[in-house]
Design a protein around this motif. Structure first.
Motif, PDB file in Angstrom:
ATOM      1  N   THR A  61       0.830  -1.210   0.000  1.00 41.02           N
ATOM      2  CA  THR A  61       0.000   0.000   0.000  1.00 41.02           C
ATOM      3  C   THR A  61       0.856   1.249   0.000  1.00 41.02           C
ATOM      4  N   TRP A  62       1.956   1.218   0.761  1.00 42.49           N
ATOM      5  CA  TRP A  62       2.831   2.392   0.771  1.00 42.49           C
ATOM      6  C   TRP A  62       3.489   2.596  -0.581  1.00 42.49           C
ATOM      7  N   ARG A  63       3.924   1.513  -1.239  1.00 44.20           N
ATOM      8  CA  ARG A  63       4.576   1.631  -2.547  1.00 44.20           C
ATOM      9  C   ARG A  63       3.651   2.270  -3.566  1.00 44.20           C
ATOM     10  N   LEU A  64       2.375   1.908  -3.543  1.00 40.63           N
ATOM     11  CA  LEU A  64       1.425   2.496  -4.478  1.00 40.63           C
ATOM     12  C   LEU A  64       1.336   4.013  -4.290  1.00 40.63           C
ATOM     13  N   VAL A  65       1.221   4.450  -3.054  1.00 40.76           N
ATOM     14  CA  VAL A  65       1.159   5.879  -2.754  1.00 40.76           C
ATOM     15  C   VAL A  65       2.483   6.558  -3.107  1.00 40.76           C
ATOM     16  N   ALA A  66       3.573   5.981  -2.652  1.00 42.67           N
ATOM     17  CA  ALA A  66       4.886   6.617  -2.797  1.00 42.67           C
ATOM     18  C   ALA A  66       5.367   6.681  -4.241  1.00 42.67           C
ATOM     19  N   SER A  67       5.233   5.599  -4.978  1.00 43.91           N
ATOM     20  CA  SER A  67       5.707   5.607  -6.366  1.00 43.91           C
ATOM     21  C   SER A  67       4.858   6.526  -7.235  1.00 43.91           C
ATOM     22  N   GLY A  68       3.568   6.575  -6.960  1.00 47.07           N
ATOM     23  CA  GLY A  68       2.708   7.517  -7.670  1.00 47.07           C
ATOM     24  C   GLY A  68       3.125   8.957  -7.406  1.00 47.07           C
ATOM     25  N   THR A  69       3.501   9.238  -6.168  1.00 40.55           N
ATOM     26  CA  THR A  69       3.965  10.574  -5.805  1.00 40.55           C
ATOM     27  C   THR A  69       5.290  10.893  -6.494  1.00 40.55           C
ATOM     28  N   THR A  70       6.223   9.966  -6.482  1.00 36.07           N
ATOM     29  CA  THR A  70       7.520  10.180  -7.136  1.00 36.07           C
ATOM     30  C   THR A  70       7.342  10.416  -8.631  1.00 36.07           C
ATOM     31  N   PHE A  71       6.528   9.602  -9.275  1.00 33.54           N
ATOM     32  CA  PHE A  71       6.279   9.761 -10.702  1.00 33.54           C
ATOM     33  C   PHE A  71       5.720  11.152 -10.999  1.00 33.54           C
ATOM     34  N   THR A  72       4.729  11.569 -10.228  1.00 32.12           N
ATOM     35  CA  THR A  72       4.102  12.878 -10.432  1.00 32.12           C
ATOM     36  C   THR A  72       5.104  14.007 -10.240  1.00 32.12           C
ATOM     37  N   LEU A  73       5.885  13.939  -9.175  1.00 35.81           N
ATOM     38  CA  LEU A  73       6.884  14.985  -8.924  1.00 35.81           C
ATOM     39  C   LEU A  73       7.953  15.013 -10.016  1.00 35.81           C
ATOM     40  N   ILE A 116      12.079   5.451 -13.229  1.00 31.00           N
ATOM     41  CA  ILE A 116      12.427   5.786 -11.843  1.00 31.00           C
ATOM     42  C   ILE A 116      11.372   5.214 -10.902  1.00 31.00           C
ATOM     43  N   ALA A 117      10.100   5.426 -11.227  1.00 28.18           N
ATOM     44  CA  ALA A 117       9.016   4.930 -10.374  1.00 28.18           C
ATOM     45  C   ALA A 117       9.009   3.398 -10.306  1.00 28.18           C
ATOM     46  N   LEU A 118       9.254   2.735 -11.433  1.00 24.37           N
ATOM     47  CA  LEU A 118       9.256   1.268 -11.449  1.00 24.37           C
ATOM     48  C   LEU A 118      10.436   0.681 -10.669  1.00 24.37           C
ATOM     49  N   ILE A 119      11.621   1.198 -10.927  1.00 22.25           N
ATOM     50  CA  ILE A 119      12.808   0.670 -10.240  1.00 22.25           C
ATOM     51  C   ILE A 119      12.750   0.976  -8.744  1.00 22.25           C
ATOM     52  N   GLU A 120      12.326   2.199  -8.407  1.00 20.80           N
ATOM     53  CA  GLU A 120      12.226   2.522  -6.989  1.00 20.80           C
ATOM     54  C   GLU A 120      11.172   1.649  -6.311  1.00 20.80           C
ATOM     55  N   SER A 121      10.124   1.272  -7.042  1.00 16.25           N
ATOM     56  CA  SER A 121       9.107   0.395  -6.464  1.00 16.25           C
ATOM     57  C   SER A 121       9.715  -0.928  -6.011  1.00 16.25           C
ATOM     58  N   ILE A 122      10.532  -1.483  -6.855  1.00 16.74           N
ATOM     59  CA  ILE A 122      11.164  -2.767  -6.522  1.00 16.74           C
ATOM     60  C   ILE A 122      12.153  -2.600  -5.375  1.00 16.74           C
ATOM     61  N   LEU A 123      13.066  -1.644  -5.514  1.00 15.50           N
ATOM     62  CA  LEU A 123      14.081  -1.433  -4.472  1.00 15.50           C
ATOM     63  C   LEU A 123      13.460  -1.061  -3.129  1.00 15.50           C
ATOM     64  N   LYS A 124      12.544  -0.115  -3.175  1.00 14.28           N
ATOM     65  CA  LYS A 124      11.974   0.380  -1.926  1.00 14.28           C
ATOM     66  C   LYS A 124      11.018  -0.612  -1.285  1.00 14.28           C
ATOM     67  N   LEU A 125      10.409  -1.486  -2.057  1.00 18.87           N
ATOM     68  CA  LEU A 125       9.588  -2.546  -1.476  1.00 18.87           C
ATOM     69  C   LEU A 125      10.460  -3.440  -0.599  1.00 18.87           C
ATOM     70  N   ILE A 126      11.620  -3.759  -1.112  1.00 18.42           N
ATOM     71  CA  ILE A 126      12.576  -4.579  -0.349  1.00 18.42           C
ATOM     72  C   ILE A 126      13.087  -3.804   0.863  1.00 18.42           C
ATOM     73  N   PHE A 127      13.500  -2.550   0.651  1.00 20.37           N
ATOM     74  CA  PHE A 127      14.006  -1.730   1.750  1.00 20.37           C
ATOM     75  C   PHE A 127      12.935  -1.500   2.816  1.00 20.37           C
ATOM     76  N   TYR A 128      11.694  -1.267   2.380  1.00 25.97           N
ATOM     77  CA  TYR A 128      10.603  -0.994   3.321  1.00 25.97           C
ATOM     78  C   TYR A 128      10.316  -2.216   4.185  1.00 25.97           C
ATOM     79  N   TYR A 129      10.309  -3.382   3.569  1.00 23.65           N
ATOM     80  CA  TYR A 129      10.083  -4.606   4.342  1.00 23.65           C
ATOM     81  C   TYR A 129      11.155  -4.739   5.429  1.00 23.65           C
ATOM     82  N   GLY A 130      12.410  -4.511   5.067  1.00 16.77           N
ATOM     83  CA  GLY A 130      13.492  -4.556   6.053  1.00 16.77           C
ATOM     84  C   GLY A 130      13.327  -3.506   7.136  1.00 16.77           C
ATOM     85  N   HIS A 131      12.877  -2.319   6.762  1.00 19.09           N
ATOM     86  CA  HIS A 131      12.624  -1.242   7.715  1.00 19.09           C
ATOM     87  C   HIS A 131      11.529  -1.655   8.698  1.00 19.09           C
ATOM     88  N   GLU A 132      10.460  -2.241   8.185  1.00 20.52           N
ATOM     89  CA  GLU A 132       9.372  -2.714   9.047  1.00 20.52           C
ATOM     90  C   GLU A 132       9.853  -3.810  10.003  1.00 20.52           C
TER      91      GLU A 132
END
Length: 140
Positions: free
Chosen positions: A79-91, A109-125
């Motif tokens: 859910t966070w990736r959907l919000v965040a990547s949409g925001t990054t793409f728009t900006l 940028i939005a696609l690659i960050e989605s993959i990387l940040k999904l992994i990073f976010y899971y680790g953060h959680e």
């Protein structure tokens, strides 16, 4: 300690990781000549997404905790990736409008960050799951 302090701390630590990732990807796609715009993207993203992430945390805090924590982390990450990547793409589109291949680059940028940040976010959680800050009444 109030759970809001926890969510603010989580927001800050995540924004450091996430903004550094976006900044690096933006430089990679648009080049060092666009250092100023990449910096503005990171600043705008940080400002907007701190608020969005805090609201996301508050929402998930109110959601039932009966879910297995790993499944809950995966669902939060998606859910966070959907919000965040949409925001990054728009900006990125707003800042690089008129730049050669801006749509294609912002999409990558939005696609690659989605993959990387999904992994990073899971680790953060997972890391924050082990920290009891703001969760004095947490069931063990």
């Amino acid at each position: 300690m109030d759970s809001r302090v926890r969510h603010i701390a989580k927001s800050i630590t995540w924004r450091i990781i996430a903004s550094a990732t976006t900044f690096s990807l933006t430089l990679g796609f648009f080049g060092k000549a666009e250092l100023v715009k990449a910096s503005w993207l990171a600043v705008a993203e940080t400002t907007i997404k701190i608020l969005l992430y805090y609201l996301h945390e508050r929402l998930w805090f109110k959601v039932s905790t009966r879910l297995n924590h790993k499944l809950r982390h995966v669902l939060k990450a998606i859910t966070w990736r959907l919000v965040a990547s949409g925001t990054t793409f728009t900006l990125a589109m707003l800042l690089f409008d008129g730049h050669e291949n801006a749509l294609e680059k912002a999409t990558w940028i939005a696609l690659i960050e989605s993959i990387l940040k999904l992994i990073f976010y899971y680790g953060h959680e997972e890391a924050w799951y082990r920290i009891n800050m703001g969760l004095e009444n947490r069931p063990k």
